[in-house]
Design an enzyme around this catalytic site. Structure first.
Site, mmCIF file in Angstrom:
data_model
loop_
_atom_site.group_PDB
_atom_site.id
_atom_site.type_symbol
_atom_site.label_atom_id
_atom_site.label_comp_id
_atom_site.label_asym_id
_atom_site.label_seq_id
_atom_site.Cartn_x
_atom_site.Cartn_y
_atom_site.Cartn_z
ATOM 1 N N ASN A 19 0.836 -1.213 0.000
ATOM 2 C CA ASN A 19 0.000 0.000 0.000
ATOM 3 C C ASN A 19 0.864 1.255 0.000
ATOM 4 O O ASN A 19 0.541 2.239 -0.673
ATOM 5 C CB ASN A 19 -0.966 -0.002 1.192
ATOM 6 C CG ASN A 19 -2.190 -0.835 0.914
ATOM 7 O OD1 ASN A 19 -3.086 -0.408 0.202
ATOM 8 N ND2 ASN A 19 -2.208 -2.061 1.431
ATOM 9 N N HIS A 116 -8.624 -1.317 5.764
ATOM 10 C CA HIS A 116 -8.965 -2.628 6.326
ATOM 11 C C HIS A 116 -9.490 -3.517 5.196
ATOM 12 O O HIS A 116 -10.302 -3.068 4.381
ATOM 13 C CB HIS A 116 -10.021 -2.460 7.423
ATOM 14 C CG HIS A 116 -10.381 -3.757 8.073
ATOM 15 N ND1 HIS A 116 -9.588 -4.366 9.032
ATOM 16 C CD2 HIS A 116 -11.433 -4.594 7.876
ATOM 17 C CE1 HIS A 116 -10.134 -5.501 9.402
ATOM 18 N NE2 HIS A 116 -11.255 -5.668 8.719
ATOM 19 N N VAL A 151 -11.258 -0.422 17.671
ATOM 20 C CA VAL A 151 -10.574 -0.935 16.469
ATOM 21 C C VAL A 151 -11.550 -1.157 15.303
ATOM 22 O O VAL A 151 -12.639 -1.690 15.488
ATOM 23 C CB VAL A 151 -9.864 -2.272 16.823
ATOM 24 C CG1 VAL A 151 -9.243 -2.897 15.581
ATOM 25 C CG2 VAL A 151 -8.795 -2.031 17.880
HETATM 26 C C1 GRF Z 1 -3.382 -4.758 3.857
HETATM 27 O O1 GRF Z 1 -4.039 -5.875 3.335
HETATM 28 C C2 GRF Z 1 -4.306 -3.946 4.721
HETATM 29 O O2 GRF Z 1 -5.636 -4.121 4.434
HETATM 30 C C3 GRF Z 1 -4.029 -4.441 6.109
HETATM 31 O O3 GRF Z 1 -2.665 -4.788 6.111
HETATM 32 C C4 GRF Z 1 -2.252 -5.141 4.799
HETATM 33 C C5 GRF Z 1 -0.982 -4.401 4.514
HETATM 34 O O4 GRF Z 1 -0.346 -4.861 3.362
HETATM 35 N N1 GRF Z 1 -4.378 -3.417 7.069
HETATM 36 P P1 GRF Z 1 0.901 -4.100 2.755
HETATM 37 O O5 GRF Z 1 2.011 -4.128 3.802
HETATM 38 O O6 GRF Z 1 0.477 -2.715 2.420
HETATM 39 O O7 GRF Z 1 1.271 -4.902 1.556
#
Ligand code: GRF
Length: 203
Positions: A19, A116, A151
């Protein structure tokens, strides 16, 4: 947004950082008008730190404390101090595996975003994609929301739906949800900035 200065993001993550990479790529391509001031992790081996260093973005590794799922209060206070030191306007949680309690929420009220992997309020908590598969629903998705003390419960800013396909495994479903996350998160951050849904405190 004001032409004085771009909004400064502080990204917090514990994992591989996909992300973070999507947000950075949106900034580089001009789709997201922000800058990433710092990437902070609670794990020194987190992939997100390597990606940040490759992009020459400042990184911080938090001290290890007594707990696994939250931060010791003094470490959370240190985290708030780092964010202030880097003049962070908006805090972006991108796979940060510690629950935030008092100090950071007080320091950055209504300025912390989280993504999430479900259509909240459904499937709060861990491995939400597995929960969705086990529940037998036909679709799930991802949600960006403001972080509040409870949360996965803060006000929702955006969601993207993801179908569950016949033969999906937890891994295939999670991968499809992550593709949606990588579209949704930068778009919602831009919307938050455009609509000034947060209060600038560093002028
Ligand atoms: C994502 O799937 C997000 O929804 C969750 O943690 C994961 C993080 O993945 N909160 P990345 O480290 O961004 O690949």
């Amino acid at each position: 947004m004001s032409s004085r200065k771009r909004v400064l993001l502080g990204v917090l993550g514990s994992g591989r950082g996909s992300n973070f990479a999507a947000i950075l790529s949106s900034i580089v391509s001009g789709r997201l008008s922000a800058s990433i001031a710092v990437v902070i992790s609670d794990r020194e081996d987190a992939g997100i730190l390597g990606l940040a260093r490759e992009a020459q973005i400042q990184t911080v590794v938090l001290r290890q404390g007594r707990y696994r799922t939250r931060l010791d209060p003094d470490i959370e206070e240190e985290l708030a101090q780092y964010l202030r030191r880097f003049q962070v306007d908006l805090v972006v949680l991108a796979g940060f595996l510690r629950v935030l309690k008092g100090p950071l929420l007080t320091a950055y009220p209504r300025r912390i975003l989280n993504i999430h992997p479900s259509l909240l309020p459904a499937f709060k908590g861990k491995e939400a994609w597995k929960q969705a598969l086990e529940a037998g629903v036909v679709e799930t998705g991802c949600t960006v929301h403001w972080v509040e003390p409870e949360v996965d419960s803060g006000p929702i800013l955006g969601q993207e739906r993801v179908p569950i396909c016949p033969g999906d495994t937890p891994e295939s479903l999670h991968a499809r949800i992550q593709e949606a996350e990588h579209r949704l998160y930068p778009d919602v951050i831009q919307r938050v900035i455009d609509r000034k849904l947060w209060q600038r405190i560093h002028s």
